[in-house]
Design a protein around this motif. Structure first.
Motif, short mmCIF file in Angstrom:
data_model
loop_
_atom_site.label_atom_id
_atom_site.label_comp_id
_atom_site.label_asym_id
_atom_site.label_seq_id
_atom_site.Cartn_x
_atom_site.Cartn_y
_atom_site.Cartn_z
N ASN A 146 -5.13 -0.37 -4.75
CA ASN A 146 -3.79 -0.58 -4.17
C ASN A 146 -3.03 -1.66 -4.94
O ASN A 146 -3.62 -2.42 -5.72
N SER A 186 -1.11 4.43 -1.08
CA SER A 186 -2.19 5.41 -1.21
C SER A 186 -2.15 6.03 -2.60
O SER A 186 -1.14 5.94 -3.33
N ASN A 187 -3.24 6.69 -2.94
CA ASN A 187 -3.35 7.31 -4.26
C ASN A 187 -2.70 8.70 -4.33
O ASN A 187 -2.96 9.46 -5.27
N LEU A 188 -1.85 8.98 -3.38
CA LEU A 188 -1.02 10.19 -3.47
C LEU A 188 0.10 10.00 -4.49
O LEU A 188 0.75 10.97 -4.88
N ASN A 197 -12.97 -0.43 -3.59
CA ASN A 197 -12.80 -1.71 -2.90
C ASN A 197 -14.03 -2.60 -2.99
O ASN A 197 -13.97 -3.76 -2.59
N HIS A 218 0.83 -1.20 0.00
CA HIS A 218 0.00 0.00 0.00
C HIS A 218 0.87 1.25 0.00
O HIS A 218 1.86 1.33 0.72
N GLY A 231 -12.18 10.32 -3.95
CA GLY A 231 -10.94 9.69 -3.52
C GLY A 231 -11.19 8.38 -2.81
O GLY A 231 -12.33 8.03 -2.48
N SER A 232 -10.11 7.64 -2.56
CA SER A 232 -10.17 6.39 -1.81
C SER A 232 -8.78 6.08 -1.28
O SER A 232 -7.80 6.12 -2.02
N THR A 233 -8.70 5.78 0.00
CA THR A 233 -7.41 5.45 0.59
C THR A 233 -6.86 4.15 0.03
O THR A 233 -5.71 4.05 -0.38
N TYR A 234 -7.70 3.11 0.02
CA TYR A 234 -7.24 1.79 -0.40
C TYR A 234 -7.50 1.48 -1.86
O TYR A 234 -6.88 0.57 -2.43
#
Length: 393
Positions: free
Chosen positions: A276, A66-68, A94, A64, A270-273
């Protein structure tokens, strides 16, 4: 006292410890033929060596970030999806529920940016299932899903399943989109006729509104095409995909044309996961196997074999079953004088796993890799289950 796991499921008294292909092994050693595939998720079966290799190789590198940042595996999977579909762009989630939230946001933002912010209404169909988020239950609108969860997200209207005329009558100057499952899964394995899907595309084109297709359950090879809408020849503007795309690893995505996605600029979602490296490595391996004419040809051949055997099962047990319905390896047995729950439970007694649905239908959603021999064995076990129910009447 409340259990440590929130009691929102009526779970079967089964605990599966391992799986291989079309089989699941219970803790006591019994081997069950899996005609549920985790509700159309395990398209390549359990512990598929190709997917195990993809996941294991990626797990040893990077899980992982992140989408940064740019994610190599995400870009590769997006490119495969764009190359294989109508879409110009992809957003990774997800789950299918998250896909619904984005699809609704995308449609509404599209019209906001076009200077028509009043276009927020979305037309859906009775019997639909679009997940359990606020947008998903509002879109479906059924009492079972919405009771106790008000106030509902506004702007959704439902028309009878397949009633294109009713949908057309609701289209107005506040309509943003129509959302539809090409094959309803939870609604009882109800395929929308190709002519109706084409008519919906024509209606959206004539009205200048967006068409959202929910292929969370019926996509990724399940009906014998990569996506179910391909049988009708039309395309959506926005499409929700999940379940099968990860082959068992949590993964979803929203596909869209450049025009439909034009409002979704930096900061709008956005989405954290989501997307991935682990999920996309597996998703890429799934696409490599499923988005293949030879593989899909086998799905269609096996579908014909399974359907033929099921028709014989229905004919032999008219007190238990009324008909076979569905497409590809997304089939349903409409029950007669017993409940779908009775059939599912009798299946457990005979070590075969099926999934209940609305309209008193038992869903058969086997891995797309199921063999001819396993199909024969599965129907033999369903035969025993039906005989058990006949004897109990």
């Amino acid at each position: 006292m409340i259990p440590s796991i929130l009691p929102t499921y009526n779970r079967a008294p089964l605990t599966f410890e391992s799986g291989e292909g079309s089989w699941m092994i219970e803790a006591d050693g019994r081997r069950f033929l899996d005609l549920g595939a985790g509700i159309a998720v395990n398209v390549l079966g359990h512990a598929n060596p190709v997917l195990v290799e993809a996941l294991t190789a990626q797990a040893g590198k990077l899980w992982h970030v992140s989408n940064l940042y740019n994610i190599t595996q995400q870009q590769a999977l997006a490119d495969k999806l764009v190359a294989s579909t109508f879409a110009d762009t992809v957003f990774f989630t997800n789950s299918g529920t998250e896909c619904c939230e984005l699809a609704v946001k995308m449609a509404r933002k599209y019209w906001y940016d076009k200077g028509q912010p009043e276009r927020v209404e979305i037309i859906a169909f009775e019997g639909a299932f679009h997940g359990r988020s606020s947008a998903g239950i509002a879109a479906a609108g059924s009492e079972k899903l919405v009771a106790g969860f008000g106030p509902l997200l506004p702007g959704f209207h439902q028309v009878p399943w397949g009633d294109v005329d009713a949908a057309e009558a609701l289209v107005g100057d506040q309509t943003a989109a129509i959302i539809v499952e090409p094959v309803q899964g939870e609604g009882g394995i109800r395929p929308l006729p190709d002519a109706d899907l084409k008519a919906l595309r024509a209606l959206c084109d004539a009205a200048g509104i967006l068409l959202i297709m929910d292929e969370v359950q019926c996509g990724v090879g399940r009906t014998g095409k990569l996506f179910a809408h391909e049988w009708a020849g039309g395309t959506p503007d926005i499409m929700m995909v999940a379940k099968g795309i990860g082959g068992g690893f949590p993964l979803g995505c929203v596909l869209a044309t450049e025009e439909a996605a034009s409002g979704m600029v930096a900061g709008t979602h956005g989405s954290t996961y989501g997307g991935n490296p682990l999920a996309c490595a597996v998703g890429g391996a799934v696409m490599d196997m499923v988005a293949n004419d030879a593989f899909l040809g086998e799905v269609n051949r096996k579908s014909g074999l399974l359907r033929q055997k099921l028709e014989g099962l229905v004919a032999a047990h008219p007190e238990v079953f009324e008909e076979v319905r569905g497409a590809g390896l997304m089939l349903g047995l409409k029950c007669a004088k017993v409940t779908c729950g009775d059939v599912v439970a009798a299946g457990y007694d005979n070590e075969v796993v099926t999934v209940p649905a609305a309209d008193n239908v038992v869903r058969l959603l086997p891995p797309l890799t199921i063999s001819d021999e396993e199909i024969a064995e599965a129907v033999a076990r369903l035969e025993k289950a039906a005989s058990q129910l006949d004897a109990g009447k």
